[in-house]
Design an enzyme around this catalytic site. Structure first.
Site, PDB file in Angstrom:
ATOM      1  N   CYS A  72       0.842  -1.202   0.000  1.00 49.21           N
ATOM      2  CA  CYS A  72       0.000   0.000   0.000  1.00 49.21           C
ATOM      3  C   CYS A  72       0.882   1.259   0.000  1.00 49.21           C
ATOM      4  O   CYS A  72       1.536   1.534  -1.000  1.00 49.21           O
ATOM      5  CB  CYS A  72      -0.972  -0.034   1.179  1.00 49.21           C
ATOM      6  N   HIS A 110      -3.460  -5.295  -0.182  1.00 51.54           N
ATOM      7  CA  HIS A 110      -3.026  -5.828   1.112  1.00 51.54           C
ATOM      8  C   HIS A 110      -3.072  -7.357   1.098  1.00 51.54           C
ATOM      9  O   HIS A 110      -4.089  -7.955   1.465  1.00 51.54           O
ATOM     10  CB  HIS A 110      -3.929  -5.304   2.234  1.00 51.54           C
ATOM     11  N   GLU A 141      -1.830  -9.373   3.090  1.00 56.96           N
ATOM     12  CA  GLU A 141      -1.911  -9.928   4.445  1.00 56.96           C
ATOM     13  C   GLU A 141      -3.338 -10.283   4.863  1.00 56.96           C
ATOM     14  O   GLU A 141      -3.547 -11.078   5.783  1.00 56.96           O
ATOM     15  CB  GLU A 141      -1.296  -8.962   5.467  1.00 56.96           C
TER      16      GLU A 141
END
Length: 539
Positions: free
Chosen positions: A383, A509, A511
């Site tokens: 990001c 993202h 994650e």
């Protein structure tokens, strides 16, 4: 299964005991027995969602597939159960009141006085049952945020009381408390647990199962004492002793037959033991890993343990699946300077540039990126981390010395990162970013495409600013490739420098799409490159 079963997880004595981990662990055990399980979190704060909360206040803001900014516990739910959550899985007091007030304005209450009981509690109950009414779930496990005794939690506890009465055997309450060890006396104290249960009973809820968080294993006589004074069956008192990793908690609860106790209490057959083979294999890999991979996480909130929770867990999972221990070094980006960057990063096998907002700490990230690129250190930018990669490359390779993002400085010539067109008319801060999952087309032959093993991926986003496509040709000619883009809008989603071992930045993202049984391929590839770097440096 005919009727959905509802389980509520409440907490007492102190906050941060791990209600989310207990809820996720129980959900995992029930899922491993073949049941369809949904987990949801009710947060008692008046914010509509945690999207505008400072990480120092609330930790990481998690993003769901459908674009909801949510509590970080939803990350635990997804990582444990390997199933996506949605807006319906996280409800706040603010959302409840917003819905009730909207209904009142529309005249849905037909002139009645709108009150906490029944209108607020009815709205809470409606949201609890929402997932169960979809008929795809056998169990809905609802975590009630906060601590019993908090004034903010009272409407939620009243709703739980009513639901226990209405649902009968299809509903039960798990209460998590803390049993402190007093070193001076050399003994544990159960009185805080007794008082916590008493507070719960005072609002009309008798817990069905107690989970006791403790630093030391409790003796059988202590468990019997708690059962006696808390009006709970002895086999319904479970202890959760501190363990090295949260991923051991499901096995700790299973060893004490908590899942079997739940099934008996809701009138279901116990059946065969849960199928936890892959979970055991994951923990076995973690416990037997000998070599270490050292990764620096460069961000401005690193002193707070939960600020980058999903990134921490994703890196750890990827390291384990690569048969390595993770040594994660937190590097505060505000403290990185030209003078200390070499000393700070020289022993790292790779670095991750964390996401974030605002100007604080950005210059430190740029310094770290310049060092990593020039020293061929595997780097992953996420990001804002990707945006910083673009800025650093623009300044130090393309020669655009004033290059920046307009989030920080708008009065510049080279706006290499700029506000998205659709964001230019947005005035509200909350829930207004580019949120949720979007498709991304990956360039064939790129490191990113090789990492994913395919040319199209779908990842989650949370941003307002984007790569300025006016500079795309200049970057490509200078050696930074735009290797991922949205197929509908052309928005650049990923960049990399092929000349480097691994210098990859993504606007999304990854994650948020990494679980215990299905680690994200991007983190897996990054850790593999970091391990290769470590081996080459040793040779």
């Amino acid at each position: 299964m005919a009727d959905t079963k509802y389980i509520f997880v409440t907490g007492g004595v102190v906050s941060s005991l791990g209600k989310g981990i207990v809820a996720a662990s129980l959900g995992k055990l029930l899922q491993a027995r073949g049941f369809n399980v949904a987990l949801q979190k009710f947060d008692p704060y008046i914010n509509i969602d945690p999207g505008t909360l400072n990480p120092y206040e609330h930790g990481e803001c998690y993003v769901t597939e459908d674009g909801h900014e949510a509590d970080l516990d939803l990350g635990h739910y997804e990582r444990f159960l390997n199933t996506p959550t949605t807006r319906a899985n996280n409800i706040t007091t603010g959302r409840i009141y917003q819905n009730v007030i909207r209904k009142e304005r529309k005249g849905e209450y037909l002139g009645k006085t709108v009150q906490v009981v029944p209108h607020i509690t009815d709205e809470i109950k409606r949201n609890v049952k929402l997932l169960g009414q979809k008929s795809q779930y056998d169990f809905v496990i609802t975590e009630i945020g906060g601590t019993v005794g908090d004034i903010e939690s009272l409407p939620f506890l009243e709703s739980v009381r009513q639901l226990k009465w209405e649902l009968g055997q299809n509903c039960l309450c798990v209460h998590l408390t803390y049993v402190p060890y007093i070193a001076a006396a050399g003994e544990v104290k159960t009185k805080p647990t007794q008082h916590s249960v008493k507070q719960l009973q005072e609002v009309g809820i008798q817990p069905d199962i107690l989970v006791l968080r403790t630093e030391h294993e409790l003796q059988p006589d202590i468990l019997k004492k708690v059962a006696l004074f808390c009006n709970v069956a002895p086999d319904s008192v479970v202890q959760s002793v501190d363990v090295p990793t949260i991923y051991e908690v499901p096995l700790v609860l299973q060893q004490q037959h908590m899942d079997e106790t739940v099934l008996r209490k809701v009138g279901l057959q116990v059946g065969p033991v849960p199928e936890m083979r892959q979970w055991h294999e994951f923990l076995e890999m973690k416990h037997t890993a000998r070599e270490t991979v050292t990764i620096a996480l460069v961000g401005k909130y690193v002193e707070l343990q939960d600020a980058y929770k999903s990134i921490d867990e994703s890196l750890m999972q990827a390291a384990i699946y690569n048969r390595k221990k993770l040594n994660l070094i937190s590097v505060h980006s505000e403290k990185v300077t030209e003078a200390n960057v070499a000393e700070t990063l020289k022993d790292m096998d790779g670095i991750v540039i964390a996401p974030g907002f605002g100007s604080r700490g950005v210059e430190g990230k740029l310094i770290a990126l310049k060092y990593a690129r020039e020293n061929d250190l595997p780097t992953l930018g996420i990001c804002l981390g990707m945006q910083c990669m673009v800025i650093e490359y623009a300044r130090n390779v393309l020669g655009f010395k004033d290059a920046n993002t307009t989030e920080i400085e708008s009065n510049i010539e080279h706006k290499v990162i700029d506000l998205m067109d659709e964001q230019k008319t947005v005035t509200d801060m909350g829930g207004s970013m580019r949120l949720g999952a979007y498709d991304c087309a990956l360039r064939k032959g790129s490191k990113l495409a090789a990492a994913y093993g395919k040319e199209f991926v779908r990842e989650r986003h949370r941003h307002r600013f984007e790569f300025n496509s006016q500079y795309r040709e200049a970057f490509e000619k200078a050696g930074m490739q735009c290797v991922g883009e949205n197929p509908e809008t052309g928005l650049v989603e990923a960049v990399e420098v092929p000349a480097c071992r691994w210098f990859v930045g993504v606007q999304f993202h990854p994650e948020y799409n990494s679980t215990v049984v299905n680690p994200n391929p991007l983190f897996m590839a990054f850790i593999r490159e970091a391990i290769k770097t470590r081996k080459k440096d040793k040779e």
